[in-house]
Design a protein around this motif. Structure first.
Motif, PDB file in Angstrom:
ATOM      1  N   TYR A  15      -4.547   7.579  -2.359  1.00  0.00           N
ATOM      2  CA  TYR A  15      -5.590   7.438  -1.352  1.00  0.00           C
ATOM      3  C   TYR A  15      -6.483   8.664  -1.445  1.00  0.00           C
ATOM      4  O   TYR A  15      -6.098   9.646  -2.069  1.00  0.00           O
ATOM      5  N   THR A  44       5.051   4.040   3.286  1.00  0.00           N
ATOM      6  CA  THR A  44       4.346   3.562   2.100  1.00  0.00           C
ATOM      7  C   THR A  44       5.347   3.180   1.019  1.00  0.00           C
ATOM      8  O   THR A  44       5.186   2.155   0.345  1.00  0.00           O
ATOM      9  N   GLN A  47       6.748  -0.109   1.802  1.00  0.00           N
ATOM     10  CA  GLN A  47       5.738  -1.144   1.544  1.00  0.00           C
ATOM     11  C   GLN A  47       5.665  -1.466   0.060  1.00  0.00           C
ATOM     12  O   GLN A  47       5.507  -2.619  -0.324  1.00  0.00           O
ATOM     13  N   LEU A  52       4.515  -5.401  -0.148  1.00  0.00           N
ATOM     14  CA  LEU A  52       3.424  -5.568   0.814  1.00  0.00           C
ATOM     15  C   LEU A  52       2.239  -4.723   0.384  1.00  0.00           C
ATOM     16  O   LEU A  52       1.104  -4.970   0.768  1.00  0.00           O
ATOM     17  N   LEU A  53       2.536  -3.710  -0.399  1.00  0.00           N
ATOM     18  CA  LEU A  53       1.487  -2.860  -0.951  1.00  0.00           C
ATOM     19  C   LEU A  53       1.681  -2.874  -2.465  1.00  0.00           C
ATOM     20  O   LEU A  53       2.763  -2.563  -2.950  1.00  0.00           O
ATOM     21  N   PHE A  81      11.812  -4.195  10.724  1.00  0.00           N
ATOM     22  CA  PHE A  81      10.637  -3.398  11.052  1.00  0.00           C
ATOM     23  C   PHE A  81      10.899  -2.509  12.249  1.00  0.00           C
ATOM     24  O   PHE A  81      11.758  -2.794  13.076  1.00  0.00           O
TER      25      PHE A  81
ATOM     26  N   SER B   6       0.049   5.677   5.640  1.00  0.00           N
ATOM     27  CA  SER B   6       0.933   4.522   5.586  1.00  0.00           C
ATOM     28  C   SER B   6       0.402   3.382   6.455  1.00  0.00           C
ATOM     29  O   SER B   6       0.517   2.219   6.101  1.00  0.00           O
ATOM     30  N   ALA B   9      -2.082   1.602   4.651  1.00  0.00           N
ATOM     31  CA  ALA B   9      -1.484   0.801   3.592  1.00  0.00           C
ATOM     32  C   ALA B   9      -0.895  -0.490   4.134  1.00  0.00           C
ATOM     33  O   ALA B   9      -0.799  -1.472   3.419  1.00  0.00           O
ATOM     34  N   TYR B  10      -0.531  -0.480   5.417  1.00  0.00           N
ATOM     35  CA  TYR B  10       0.117  -1.626   6.006  1.00  0.00           C
ATOM     36  C   TYR B  10      -0.585  -2.944   5.734  1.00  0.00           C
ATOM     37  O   TYR B  10      -0.006  -3.992   5.740  1.00  0.00           O
ATOM     38  N   THR B  12      -2.604  -3.789   3.158  1.00  0.00           N
ATOM     39  CA  THR B  12      -3.194  -4.026   1.863  1.00  0.00           C
ATOM     40  C   THR B  12      -2.906  -5.402   1.291  1.00  0.00           C
ATOM     41  O   THR B  12      -3.799  -6.035   0.763  1.00  0.00           O
ATOM     42  N   ILE B  13      -1.680  -5.862   1.412  1.00  0.00           N
ATOM     43  CA  ILE B  13      -1.360  -7.159   0.821  1.00  0.00           C
ATOM     44  C   ILE B  13      -2.236  -8.248   1.431  1.00  0.00           C
ATOM     45  O   ILE B  13      -2.658  -9.184   0.766  1.00  0.00           O
ATOM     46  N   THR B 474       3.046  -6.420  11.604  1.00  0.00           N
ATOM     47  CA  THR B 474       4.435  -6.516  11.166  1.00  0.00           C
ATOM     48  C   THR B 474       4.947  -7.956  11.264  1.00  0.00           C
ATOM     49  O   THR B 474       5.829  -8.329  10.512  1.00  0.00           O
ATOM     50  N   GLN B 477       3.981  -9.395   8.071  1.00  0.00           N
ATOM     51  CA  GLN B 477       4.769  -8.790   7.001  1.00  0.00           C
ATOM     52  C   GLN B 477       6.211  -9.263   7.035  1.00  0.00           C
ATOM     53  O   GLN B 477       6.810  -9.547   5.994  1.00  0.00           O
TER      54      GLN B 477
END
Lengths: 356, 574
Positions: A15, A44, A47, A52-53, A81, B6, B9-10, B12-13, B474, B477
């Motif tokens: 980033y 991160t 993720q 997810l990332l 989560f 972060s 980033a959560y 991005t998908i 979330t 996700q």
């Protein structure tokens, strides 16, 4: 040769103000905690593992299969989560069975599966409850059951206990440990709580600023921190210049101190934990002798914090601050402290310095 | 947490998922097309002279004429007065709602949503029925004091316009300001008090400045609504003396057939509205910033009124808003069942207006006779409009939820643009388009549906989007890690969670279309007659009881749809 569960190789994302770069492997069935200050890249990392990332560089292998480009929904990774993310429009049973339905598991099998999982997390008979009516601890367990329902190859827990009170946290981390023992699923547990990491993990991964500082057993992480950052992050301690050694080392007839510290260590530092410090507050009594040690005389007690069962004593010695634990409140203001040479960890440029 | 990498980033998908983009893009394209097409036709008319060449003269001529300027000045003036009146009426109520807990609170809250749903033709009708020379108030006063003449003669005057606008819009100020006020942390007031500020000083120096964004936001919105007010001006304005821009556009387009002039005035109206929209979105952003700061702090806890004065105030305000807002509506229903008795001349209970409505008791050539088909047509148009608007709104929301920063602002503005272009202008655009087709009932109805979709979709979006944004990432996700694809997640997790908002959005779209008169009146050809148009004609021919019967049906229709959606809703997520 151990069987690797999760292997991350050269995993990287970038980033504008943050760079993550990780290399690590976890053995099948292991429970590894990832710990680090907020913003260090713990979440991160999770993720990236879940997909997810997307990773910009590097590969992720799970049970020997390359899953770097596998979409999230095909990775077979269960995740709990931080806010549990229980679907509020579904009841407990429907939440747990959500993944099973997507896998076209027959109805009967789903029902028994859910019942077994509820038993595992100690919430039998909760099938028809609404998730909104559950307490924090119950939600946490349902989220765990839901993640386990899909029989994942890897279980990820993102600060799962952070929203709960201290009592419940202790209780639940024990349960997570038990559930891990009975299911044997490779588990990654993200936390920012040192105590939690030390008690629950097979190994701990200390992260800072996007990279790994150390991956080791809790004992080694605590007693032999690979970096100064890990040393300080995992608990209290005293950091002194290496040059104090010649001033304080006590010669004993047995001690090869001259041999040990022959090399000059002017740019090095020494670190030790407070519980390794002996407090001597009565000059009338003899100083408890042990093998080669440093002795700090005329330490002035500056603070004394009662922690229940012990005191954390902050002392001033020659302009340095030394921390020590003691079972009693020091009787005098001026005391003597002693540390065994073998309890010292040496650092050079922030990294552990190993003598050969 | 907000700014750490972060949490960025959560998403991005989801950001990279083609699924969500593929939802919003076609919806936005359709909406843009439906919106830009009529608009561009209007604009082209404004710049085209009688020979078909390009000219600025028409625009300049129209915009600099003293007549136009006088209309613009009056439009702005009446909007300002109406706005001030609405805010002044709403403010005390906002205080009471934010400070006290009392039995009538839910009623007042419900009233706050009325202006967004209540068709303006019903407002006009209710106003006439309630305040008119033979209205309920005058009757009551005459009976009470034994007067021969109605004491209240305000119909068809400037006062009437302002009153009608205030009645229509003060609930907006009440709702917006009170909901913001409730969240203002009490700490600051307490801190000021410990430093020696008296209650009035606290209000003046702490509360009022902090409320300002909410007040400005409400005021801008109300100003915009009053600026583009049409039906109220058309009926209550009476003559050229009280003409606003929108009425003038309608008059030129449909009466003097001066399409170029109408187009030029539309342009003017759009420019003014755009300025208002920009002010509004600016106030909205400063509101959002304030709310962000307050997020973690506990708001005020409303308490029961203790002092006698507070109790009286609460009761008076509840009574006032109920009478002021619900009174006219109740009046419409009451009048629809009344007719002068044949012998006494006193009002007696009757259903004859309804019989006439459905042709049971037909009168040759009466407007009422057409009502049956009009009701049917309106229901059909509203249903189709609701379905299309719901789909467009939901799809747009799915995409807009993910966008952030600059892209977000532009896209939201795009969705709000139809607000800048008043429904009269949309109607004008589709009216100009209709000249390309043969005049038939089908094409006319389709054009009305399209115009209604343009008007209603932004409302659906604004109902759905905030609820969509409340769904934590979330959830999405979690669903993905459990093995659901993005589209499965959309249908199994997100849409079910949005059920309530979608239902409300559809109900809004339905109600808006049912009561829509501005665009419809400007656009409709002789064959396409909807319910509000019939009502307008009935009012125009002073057949108030007939209009009331039809109005009652309209109220019942909308009430039915809204209660249906209420029963569809489940408990909202925690």
């Amino acid at each position: 040769m151990p069987e690797y569960g999760l292997v991350c190789t050269g995993l990287a994302v970038q980033y504008p103000e943050f760079k993550l770069n990780l290399d690590f492997s976890i053995i099948q069935g292991e429970l590894v905690s990832i710990i680090g200050p907020s913003g260090c890249g713990k979440s991160t990392t999770l993720q990236l593992i879940t997909g997810l990332l997307p990773a910009e560089q590097g590969t992720i292998h799970l049970h020997g299969r390359d899953i770097t480009d596998t979409p999230v929904w095909e990775r077979e990774i269960g995740m709990v989560f931080q806010d549990y993310a229980l679907f509020p429009h579904l009841n407990v049973e429907e939440n747990i069975a959500y993944g099973l339905r997507l896998r076209k598991t027959p109805r009967g099998q789903r029902k028994t599966g859910v019942a077994e999982l509820l038993k595992l997390v100690g919430l039998e008979g909760y099938q028809k409850r609404k998730t909104i009516d559950l307490s924090g601890g119950e939600r946490q367990r349902i989220a765990l059951a839901r993640a386990l329902a899909i029989k994942p190859k890897l279980l990820l827990l993102d600060e799962p206990l952070s929203a709960l009170d201290a009592q419940l946290r202790k209780h639940l981390r024990e349960e997570i440990r038990n559930i891990h023992a009975s299911t044997g699923i490779t588990t990654v547990y993200v936390t920012h709580d040192q105590e939690e990491a030390l008690t629950i993990s097979d190994r701990i991964l200390v992260m800072n600023n996007g990279h790994m500082e150390q991956l080791d057993t809790p004992e080694n992480i605590y007693m032999q921190p690979a970096t100064l950052f890990a040393a300080r992050f995992m608990g209290d301690g005293t950091l002194l210049s290496h040059t104090v050694i010649p001033q304080t080392i006590v010669s004993t007839d047995k001690g090869p101190e001259a041999v040990v510290f022959r090399s000059s260590g002017e740019n090095r530092q020494i670190f030790f934990r407070p519980e390794r410090v002996v407090v001597h507050d009565n000059q009338e009594l003899a100083f408890p002798e042990f093998l080669p040690h440093l002795r700090f005389t005329n330490c002035r007690v500056r603070s004394c914090e009662y922690q229940g069962g012990r005191y954390l004593i902050g002392c001033e010695w020659n302009g340095n601050r030394i921390l020590a634990y003691n079972r009693f409140r020091p009787a005098r203001e001026l005391i003597t402290l002693g540390v065994r040479v073998s309890d010292l960890v040496e650092y050079q440029d922030g990294v552990v310095y190993r003598r050969h | 947490m907000r700014n750490n990498p972060s949490s960025k980033a959560y998403r991005t998908i989801l950001d990279t998922s083609r699924f969500y983009r593929s939802l919003g893009v076609p919806a936005l394209v359709i909406l843009a097309f439906l919106f830009i097409l009529p608009l561009s036709i209007i604009l082209s008319k404004a710049f085209v002279d009688s020979d078909g060449g390009f000219t600025f003269n028409r625009l300049i001529g129209n915009l600099t004429s003293a007549y136009t300027l006088r209309i613009l000045a009056f439009t702005l003036f009446q909007a300002s007065v109406s706005t001030v009146a609405s805010v002044l009426i709403g403010l005390p109520g906002a205080y009471l709602l934010a400070t006290y807990r009392f039995p009538g609170k839910r009623i007042i809250r419900a009233i706050c949503t009325i202006p967004f749903v209540l068709p303006s033709i019903l407002v006009v009708l209710g106003f006439v029925i309630f305040y008119g020379n033979n209205g309920l108030i005058n009757q009551l006063l005459m009976n009470l004091f034994g007067l021969e003449e109605p004491p209240l003669r305000i119909l068809y005057s400037f006062t009437a316009i302002i009153l009608a606008h205030a009645f229509y819009n003060f609930p907006i100020a009440l709702g917006l300001i009170s909901s913001f006020w409730e969240q203002l942390p009490a700490h600051c007031n307490q801190a000021a008090a410990t430093m020696g500020a008296k209650r009035w000083t606290v209000f003046r120096t702490i509360t009022l400045p902090r409320l300002m964004p909410a007040i400005l936001s409400a005021a801008t919105l109300i100003f915009l609504f009053c600026f583009s007010s049409f039906a109220i001006m058309l009926v209550l304005g009476g003559g050229p003396q009280f003409t606003t821009l929108e009425v003038e556009i309608y008059r030129r387009a449909r009466m003097t057939m001066d399409q170029g002039g109408a187009a030029a005035l539309s342009l003017l109206s759009i420019v003014v509205a755009l300025v208002l929209i920009f002010i509004y979105s600016w106030t909205q952003r400063s509101l959002a910033r304030q709310e962000e700061i307050q997020e973690t702090v506990q708001g005020r806890l409303p308490r029961s009124p203790q002092s006698l004065r507070a109790k009286i105030l609460v009761v008076l305000y509840t009574l006032f808003s109920v009478v002021f807002v619900l009174g006219p509506l109740a009046g419409i229903i009451l009048r629809s069942f009344q007719a002068p008795g044949s012998r006494s001349g006193n009002l007696e209970f009757t259903v004859k207006w309804y019989e006439q409505l459905f042709g049971i008791q037909s009168q040759a050539g009466s407007i009422l006779g057409t009502a049956g088909t009009a009701v049917l047509l309106s229901v059909v148009i509203a249903t189709i409009t609701a379905i299309i608007s719901l789909i467009i709104g939901a799809m747009t929301a799915a995409t807009l939820r993910l966008s952030k920063g600059r892209a977000n602002l532009t896209m939201e503005l795009m969705a709000m643009l139809p607000m800048a272009v008043s429904s009269v202008i949309i109607g004008l655009g589709y009216y100009l388009i209709s000249s390309f087709f043969n005049e038939s009932k089908t094409t006319g109805s389709i054009l009305i549906v399209l115009a209604h979709v343009v008007i209603a979709s932004p409302f659906v979006l604004r109902t759905v989007l905030p609820e969509y944004r409340k769904i934590p990432f979330t959830y999405t996700q979690a669903s993905l890690t459990l093995g659901a694809t993005v589209s499965q997640t959309f249908f199994k997790v997100e849409l079910p969670l949005l059920r309530g908002a979608l239902a409300t959005g559809a109900a809004f779209a339905f109600a808006i279309s049912m009561g829509e008169i501005n665009a419809t009146l400007v656009l409709a050809n002789a064959q396409v007659v909807t319910m509000p148009v019939v009502m307008y004609r009935l009012i125009g021919s002073y057949n108030f009881p007939g209009a009331c019967a039809l109005g009652t049906l309209l109220i019942v229709c909308c009430a039915l749809v809204f209660s249906l959606t209420e029963s569809l809703k489940r408990r909202p997520h925690a």
